[in-house]
Scaffold this motif. Structure first.
Motif, PDB file in Angstrom:
ATOM      1  N   ASP A 291       1.327  -0.794  -0.266  1.00 54.23           N
ATOM      2  CA  ASP A 291       0.102   0.072  -0.015  1.00 54.23           C
ATOM      3  C   ASP A 291       1.312   1.203   0.055  1.00 54.23           C
ATOM      4  OD1 ASP A 291      -2.310  -1.681  -0.066  1.00 54.23           O
ATOM      5  OD2 ASP A 291      -2.589  -1.023   2.310  1.00 54.23           O
ATOM      6  N   ARG A 292       1.720   1.205   0.692  1.00 51.82           N
ATOM      7  CA  ARG A 292       2.616   2.503   0.556  1.00 51.82           C
ATOM      8  C   ARG A 292       2.896   2.571  -0.461  1.00 51.82           C
ATOM      9  NH1 ARG A 292       8.273   3.797   4.434  1.00 51.82           N
ATOM     10  NH2 ARG A 292       7.752   5.960   4.163  1.00 51.82           N
ATOM     11  N   LEU A 293       3.609   1.730  -1.088  1.00 51.80           N
ATOM     12  CA  LEU A 293       4.622   1.968  -2.688  1.00 51.80           C
ATOM     13  C   LEU A 293       3.550   2.409  -3.781  1.00 51.80           C
ATOM     14  CD1 LEU A 293       6.825  -0.665  -3.007  1.00 51.80           C
ATOM     15  CD2 LEU A 293       7.778   1.390  -2.558  1.00 51.80           C
ATOM     16  N   GLU A 294       2.820   2.235  -3.514  1.00 51.27           N
ATOM     17  CA  GLU A 294       0.921   2.108  -4.058  1.00 51.27           C
ATOM     18  C   GLU A 294       0.992   3.944  -3.625  1.00 51.27           C
ATOM     19  OE1 GLU A 294      -3.548   0.621  -4.691  1.00 51.27           O
ATOM     20  OE2 GLU A 294      -2.250   0.000  -3.876  1.00 51.27           O
ATOM     21  N   VAL A 295       0.881   4.439  -2.964  1.00 50.28           N
ATOM     22  CA  VAL A 295      -0.167   6.355  -2.484  1.00 50.28           C
ATOM     23  C   VAL A 295       1.148   6.731  -2.854  1.00 50.28           C
ATOM     24  CG1 VAL A 295       0.219   7.435  -1.012  1.00 50.28           C
ATOM     25  CG2 VAL A 295      -1.027   5.575  -0.751  1.00 50.28           C
ATOM     26  N   LEU A 296       2.673   6.005  -2.833  1.00 49.41           N
ATOM     27  CA  LEU A 296       4.088   6.286  -3.491  1.00 49.41           C
ATOM     28  C   LEU A 296       3.659   6.673  -4.868  1.00 49.41           C
ATOM     29  CD1 LEU A 296       6.947   5.905  -1.086  1.00 49.41           C
ATOM     30  CD2 LEU A 296       5.765   8.036  -0.838  1.00 49.41           C
ATOM     31  N   LEU A 297       3.800   5.991  -5.296  1.00 48.29           N
ATOM     32  CA  LEU A 297       3.899   5.679  -7.258  1.00 48.29           C
ATOM     33  C   LEU A 297       2.781   5.593  -7.583  1.00 48.29           C
ATOM     34  CD1 LEU A 297       6.522   3.004  -6.674  1.00 48.29           C
ATOM     35  CD2 LEU A 297       7.196   5.239  -7.605  1.00 48.29           C
ATOM     36  N   GLY A 298       1.580   5.247  -7.157  1.00 49.02           N
ATOM     37  CA  GLY A 298       0.498   5.958  -8.255  1.00 49.02           C
ATOM     38  C   GLY A 298       0.550   7.051  -9.014  1.00 49.02           C
ATOM     39  N   LYS A 299       1.113   8.477  -8.455  1.00 47.84           N
ATOM     40  CA  LYS A 299       0.565   9.002  -8.919  1.00 47.84           C
ATOM     41  C   LYS A 299       1.485   8.596 -10.867  1.00 47.84           C
ATOM     42  CE  LYS A 299       4.297  11.541  -6.266  1.00 47.84           C
ATOM     43  NZ  LYS A 299       4.341  12.138  -5.776  1.00 47.84           N
ATOM     44  N   ARG A 300       2.630   7.660 -10.531  1.00 51.82           N
ATOM     45  CA  ARG A 300       3.403   7.961 -11.741  1.00 51.82           C
ATOM     46  C   ARG A 300       2.576   6.644 -12.427  1.00 51.82           C
ATOM     47  NH1 ARG A 300       6.827  10.302  -8.465  1.00 51.82           N
ATOM     48  NH2 ARG A 300       7.661  11.477  -9.403  1.00 51.82           N
ATOM     49  N   GLY A 301       1.539   5.941 -12.329  1.00 48.45           N
ATOM     50  CA  GLY A 301       0.882   5.433 -13.087  1.00 48.45           C
ATOM     51  C   GLY A 301       1.071   3.316 -12.733  1.00 48.45           C
TER      52      GLY A 301
END
Length: 180
Positions: free
Chosen positions: A45-55
């Motif tokens: 979840d943490r990576l999803e939040v951090l990298l989600g804005k990069r698709g």
């Protein structure tokens, strides 16, 4: 195998090849290379939040974690019974990432200073949000509003899977803010 980090070998050539064609892997490894401390685990979840804005989506992150597991970096653990999905590290995170990326790679090309600061923060709720509030559930966080006083509301974004331990830590932090 390949280089040793933290006393454990892993398959660096396999991961290097993965980074050549997989932009999610490349972004994750750039983020990992910025770590100043080793971690015992990293939550999906943490990576999803951090990298989600990069698709970069949750399934992409999980695919990279599975490749990392096959390469000897640790173990991917699927979340069950309220526990979050996570990667449990067997190697030193920063050294592993730097060995895979090589000295010519510059993390700033993929992740920016804000990402680096958020990654180093203890909790993912410190990540600045540029997301539409309607997307909050999708990116692993929920916005809460608390009416502290009659004319004063507090808004806080928290992980959708906030644990009891994290809630206790947050409560202890808020108690330190009082000026009584």
């Amino acid at each position: 195998m390949g280089p040793e980090t933290g006393g454990s070998e892993f398959d660096a050539p396999r991961l290097r090849e993965l980074c050549e064609y997989n932009h999610a892997a490349r972004a994750m490894f750039h983020l990992f290379s910025l770590s100043r401390k080793n971690r015992s685990e990293t939550k999906t979840d943490r990576l999803e939040v951090l990298l989600g804005k990069r698709g970069i989506t949750r399934p992409m992150i999980i695919d990279v974690f599975r490749e990392m597991e096959t390469s000897g970096c640790g173990k991917y653990v699927e979340g069950r019974k309220g526990n979050p999905s996570r990667f449990q590290w067997r190697v030193g995170i920063s050294e592993m990432a730097k060995a895979v990326l090589g000295p010519e790679e510059q993390p700033e090309d993929i992740v920016d200073e804000t990402d680096a600061q958020a990654w180093e923060a203890e909790e993912p709720d410190s990540v600045p949000s540029e997301a539409d509030p309607s997307d909050e559930q999708h990116c692993g966080k929920l916005r809460h509003t608390f009416h502290l006083r009659r004319e004063f509301q507090v808004e806080i974004d928290l992980p959708a899977d906030l644990t009891e331990n994290e809630a206790r830590r947050l409560a202890a932090f808020v108690q330190l803010l009082a000026i009584d």
